[in-house]
Design an enzyme around this catalytic site. Sequence first.
Site, PDB file in Angstrom:
ATOM      1  N   ASP A 212      57.889  60.368  28.326  1.00 30.00           N
ATOM      2  CA  ASP A 212      57.662  59.511  27.391  1.00 30.00           C
ATOM      3  C   ASP A 212      58.971  59.805  26.125  1.00 30.00           C
ATOM      4  O   ASP A 212      58.140  58.806  26.226  1.00 30.00           O
ATOM      5  CB  ASP A 212      56.189  60.211  26.808  1.00 30.00           C
ATOM      6  CG  ASP A 212      55.298  60.847  27.409  1.00 30.00           C
ATOM      7  OD1 ASP A 212      55.229  61.440  28.933  1.00 30.00           O
ATOM      8  OD2 ASP A 212      54.481  59.760  27.384  1.00 30.00           O
TER       9      ASP A 212
ATOM     10  N   LYS B  80      55.419  65.601  30.409  1.00 30.19           N
ATOM     11  CA  LYS B  80      53.659  66.113  29.455  1.00 30.19           C
ATOM     12  C   LYS B  80      54.237  67.897  29.263  1.00 30.19           C
ATOM     13  O   LYS B  80      54.727  68.629  30.166  1.00 30.19           O
ATOM     14  CB  LYS B  80      52.991  66.223  30.492  1.00 30.19           C
ATOM     15  CG  LYS B  80      52.130  66.518  31.493  1.00 30.19           C
ATOM     16  CD  LYS B  80      50.844  66.245  31.089  1.00 30.19           C
ATOM     17  CE  LYS B  80      51.115  64.758  30.249  1.00 30.19           C
ATOM     18  NZ  LYS B  80      49.718  64.367  28.756  1.00 30.19           N
TER      19      LYS B  80
END
Length: 367
Positions: A251, A262
């Site tokens: 991300d 995650k």
Amino acid sequence: MDAREIREKFKPAIRPIQWVGDKLVLLDQRALPFETRYIELKTVDEVAEAIRSMAVRGAPAIGITAAFGMVIAMLEKQHYTINAAMEALKRAKETLAKTRPTAVNLFWALERMYDKAVKLATETTSVRELTHLLEEEAKKIFEEELEAEIKMGLYGAELLEDGDVVLTICNAGGLATGTGLGTATAPIYIANMLGKQISVVAPETRPWQQGARLTVYELIHNKIPTTLIADTAVGLVMYKKKVNIVMVGADRITLDGHVFNKIGTLNEAVLAHEFGIPFYVVAPTSTIDSKNKPNEVEIEERNPDEVRTVRTTQGNIYITIRDVSVYNPVFDITPPKYITGVITERGIAIQPLDRNIPRIMNIYNRD
Ligand code: MRU
């Protein structure tokens, strides 16, 4: 096979994001794998809600959706002057930036769209032309993502041998990028196109279960042999040598090589290090954050009910006491020492990451 041939041959089995005329059509990832439902978005508030509630999720897909959200800001109401249109874009940027804090692609795409509008506003007096050119820019962001994934896929496929078993996490596939190809899955799909038999072990990825619900759905759709495991089985799977390489998405990656991904990625990375299994992060350069240090990045915490419940076709069911205190961070931080390499469209950054990631970004002598 080169990037051009892959581009011609690649026919996505899934189309999670489509721009149709003046509206954004999203495959609703909240309903998968049981229901294939599409939602149509025509207002900035609807786009923001789709990102917040994870109808669309995954860092690149959020960025692309937000870029089209800026186009929707131009179309949703009639703007009579360039100034009024710029005001609407500013408000849309603020609204969309508040949806999810960790994936840097969201902010990257919003800034790219807004900066483009600022530049165009000095060159045109027509709101119609500005809208058209912003629509072209959003489409370009989408197209560039696919091109980057093909390149990452080709680099990553070279690391895969016939018969390899890849451990991943969450869903860093075509659903998470909107293109149908994905980041961590691109090397797998492309190796497969090149005639290598690759299979995948997918952890369920509590609490939102992106692994069980989305990665399994997507890989099976693309005919990749897949085994679902509980998150808690990762250690044993490595100990028993049931996987020989790890590929995950990201991300956000800071210039010194810290990877935000995650929750559960850190566990996999530390275990891979212990068991001598190569651990690769696959992400486009739009996921690299050249501004912030790791401790300046916000880790999203979501609704405690995501942990207190499990999802079923009949809705969410409580598996614990309803008001138990919960800590629900949905991303973690993997320090660079656990990472073998970061596969980007510009090449693979190997150790030392704090030197080689800035190099890939053409940033030298930062101290
Ligand atoms: O909370 P999510 O489902 O948006 O999280 C997604 C991930 O963590 C992915 O691994 C990451 O965005 C990379 S997607 C190519």
